[in-house]
Design an enzyme around this catalytic site. Sequence first.
Site, PDB file in Angstrom:
ATOM      1  N   ARG A  63       0.824  -1.168  -0.167  1.00  0.00           N
ATOM      2  CA  ARG A  63       0.125   0.099   0.024  1.00  0.00           C
ATOM      3  C   ARG A  63       0.756   1.513  -0.247  1.00  0.00           C
ATOM      4  O   ARG A  63       0.355   2.282  -0.595  1.00  0.00           O
ATOM      5  CB  ARG A  63      -0.890  -0.153   1.078  1.00  0.00           C
ATOM      6  CG  ARG A  63      -2.051   1.152   1.169  1.00  0.00           C
ATOM      7  CD  ARG A  63      -2.952   0.766   2.459  1.00  0.00           C
ATOM      8  NE  ARG A  63      -3.975   1.819   2.350  1.00  0.00           N
ATOM      9  CZ  ARG A  63      -4.287   2.716   3.267  1.00  0.00           C
ATOM     10  NH1 ARG A  63      -3.229   2.554   4.456  1.00  0.00           N
ATOM     11  NH2 ARG A  63      -5.271   3.738   3.301  1.00  0.00           N
ATOM     12  N   HIS A  67       0.408   4.290  -2.780  1.00  0.00           N
ATOM     13  CA  HIS A  67       0.159   5.710  -2.234  1.00  0.00           C
ATOM     14  C   HIS A  67       1.224   6.596  -2.631  1.00  0.00           C
ATOM     15  O   HIS A  67       1.185   7.702  -2.703  1.00  0.00           O
ATOM     16  CB  HIS A  67      -0.103   5.739  -0.785  1.00  0.00           C
ATOM     17  CG  HIS A  67      -1.527   5.251  -0.406  1.00  0.00           C
ATOM     18  ND1 HIS A  67      -2.396   5.935   0.675  1.00  0.00           N
ATOM     19  CD2 HIS A  67      -2.304   4.291  -1.077  1.00  0.00           C
ATOM     20  CE1 HIS A  67      -3.688   5.352   0.678  1.00  0.00           C
ATOM     21  NE2 HIS A  67      -3.762   4.196  -0.286  1.00  0.00           N
ATOM     22  N   ASP A  68       2.457   5.852  -3.000  1.00  0.00           N
ATOM     23  CA  ASP A  68       3.504   6.983  -3.596  1.00  0.00           C
ATOM     24  C   ASP A  68       3.231   7.053  -5.069  1.00  0.00           C
ATOM     25  O   ASP A  68       3.220   8.178  -5.305  1.00  0.00           O
ATOM     26  CB  ASP A  68       4.908   6.110  -3.254  1.00  0.00           C
ATOM     27  CG  ASP A  68       6.125   6.642  -3.823  1.00  0.00           C
ATOM     28  OD1 ASP A  68       6.015   7.990  -3.716  1.00  0.00           O
ATOM     29  OD2 ASP A  68       7.016   6.398  -4.211  1.00  0.00           O
ATOM     30  N   SER A  77       7.979  10.136  -2.425  1.00  0.00           N
ATOM     31  CA  SER A  77       7.529  11.515  -1.593  1.00  0.00           C
ATOM     32  C   SER A  77       6.761  11.041  -0.593  1.00  0.00           C
ATOM     33  O   SER A  77       6.826  11.956   0.508  1.00  0.00           O
ATOM     34  CB  SER A  77       6.795  12.391  -2.743  1.00  0.00           C
ATOM     35  OG  SER A  77       5.617  11.586  -3.175  1.00  0.00           O
ATOM     36  N   ASN A  95      -4.091   8.832   4.299  1.00  0.00           N
ATOM     37  CA  ASN A  95      -2.767   8.019   4.982  1.00  0.00           C
ATOM     38  C   ASN A  95      -2.749   8.280   6.475  1.00  0.00           C
ATOM     39  O   ASN A  95      -2.106   7.675   7.110  1.00  0.00           O
ATOM     40  CB  ASN A  95      -1.490   8.800   4.342  1.00  0.00           C
ATOM     41  CG  ASN A  95      -1.291   8.524   2.826  1.00  0.00           C
ATOM     42  OD1 ASN A  95      -1.787   7.662   2.486  1.00  0.00           O
ATOM     43  ND2 ASN A  95      -0.497   9.539   2.134  1.00  0.00           N
ATOM     44  N   HIS A 194      -6.437  -6.189  -2.427  1.00  0.00           N
ATOM     45  CA  HIS A 194      -7.466  -6.362  -1.203  1.00  0.00           C
ATOM     46  C   HIS A 194      -7.603  -7.687  -0.876  1.00  0.00           C
ATOM     47  O   HIS A 194      -8.440  -7.919   0.220  1.00  0.00           O
ATOM     48  CB  HIS A 194      -8.687  -5.634  -1.143  1.00  0.00           C
ATOM     49  CG  HIS A 194      -8.623  -3.940  -1.353  1.00  0.00           C
ATOM     50  ND1 HIS A 194      -9.495  -3.241  -1.149  1.00  0.00           N
ATOM     51  CD2 HIS A 194      -7.245  -3.368  -1.043  1.00  0.00           C
ATOM     52  CE1 HIS A 194      -9.037  -1.952  -1.209  1.00  0.00           C
ATOM     53  NE2 HIS A 194      -7.749  -1.975  -1.323  1.00  0.00           N
TER      54      HIS A 194
END
Length: 319
Positions: A63, A67-68, A77, A95, A194
Amino acid sequence: MAWESSSVRTAFLLLLSFLLGTASAQLSSTFYSTSCPSALSTIKSAVSSAVKSEARMGASLLRLHFHDCFVNGCDASVLLDDTANFTGEKNATPNANSLRGFDVIDTIKSQLESACPGVVSCADLLTVAARDSVVALGGPSWTVPLGRRDSTTASQSAANSNIPAPTLNLSGLITAFSNKGFTTKEMVALSGSHTIGQARCTSFRARLYNENNINTTFATSLKANCPSSGGDNNLSPLDTTSPTSFDNAYFKNLQIQEGLLHSDQQLFSGGSTDAQVNAYSSNSATFMTDFANAMVKMGNLSPLTGSSGQIRKNCRNVN
């Protein structure tokens, strides 16, 4: 003729390079073979160890990479702490109190710095760790192109606007992934992540108490740990069948209305993706192949290469 064929070949390769996009074309699976030959084995053994001590960590690392990449590309980042100059992504809505695994990344980075100082980027570390996490939990493997560099800034606002929310309807999911160049089929394949991991009560409470396309027994079993108020951070597995195995059970759960998140069940609720869910449910190998290919594509989202960015010494801070 030889000259002709070689010039045609050169022109073709130049065109291919252009079509691939110059950034991703600069990535190479052998990027560290000379500069840090132990890089991949170091990451793999550390991830295996972390997942062995806590299976959930595999999903957490996967994840982190997602998300990066969805926020200004795969540039690490997401790992940057807030500074006086910018507000980082760690406390963005998707986040905050949710992303985890930063300590594991720190540990691996320090091992890499000991072996090969200033060589392996945090962005590559995240990308490889995501792959190794999937493998550690029984999922497919794939070759990771390498050579990404690290950003020198982060964007909380971009994190808030680019990461798909668990409240999205099917059309919103299709758009969020399409904005990053993914087909609807690839979106469904990536949603199959998931099959591992857990979600907080706050992200599925509304589905439990307000929605009808949810298996009644399933909903009742979850309500004990997710009351209508309070218990926001109580966890439930996204795939109750086999929460720590990377398999196709997630799709089978959707067929019987046992998707945990609203966005999960949207993939199987009479819409355009029902057929794809059925296909993955009945053919695990197809899902694994499609997932691996989509992960390579995700890892190629707008990487910093060449002289752009930097190789951070500590993933939390700009050099």
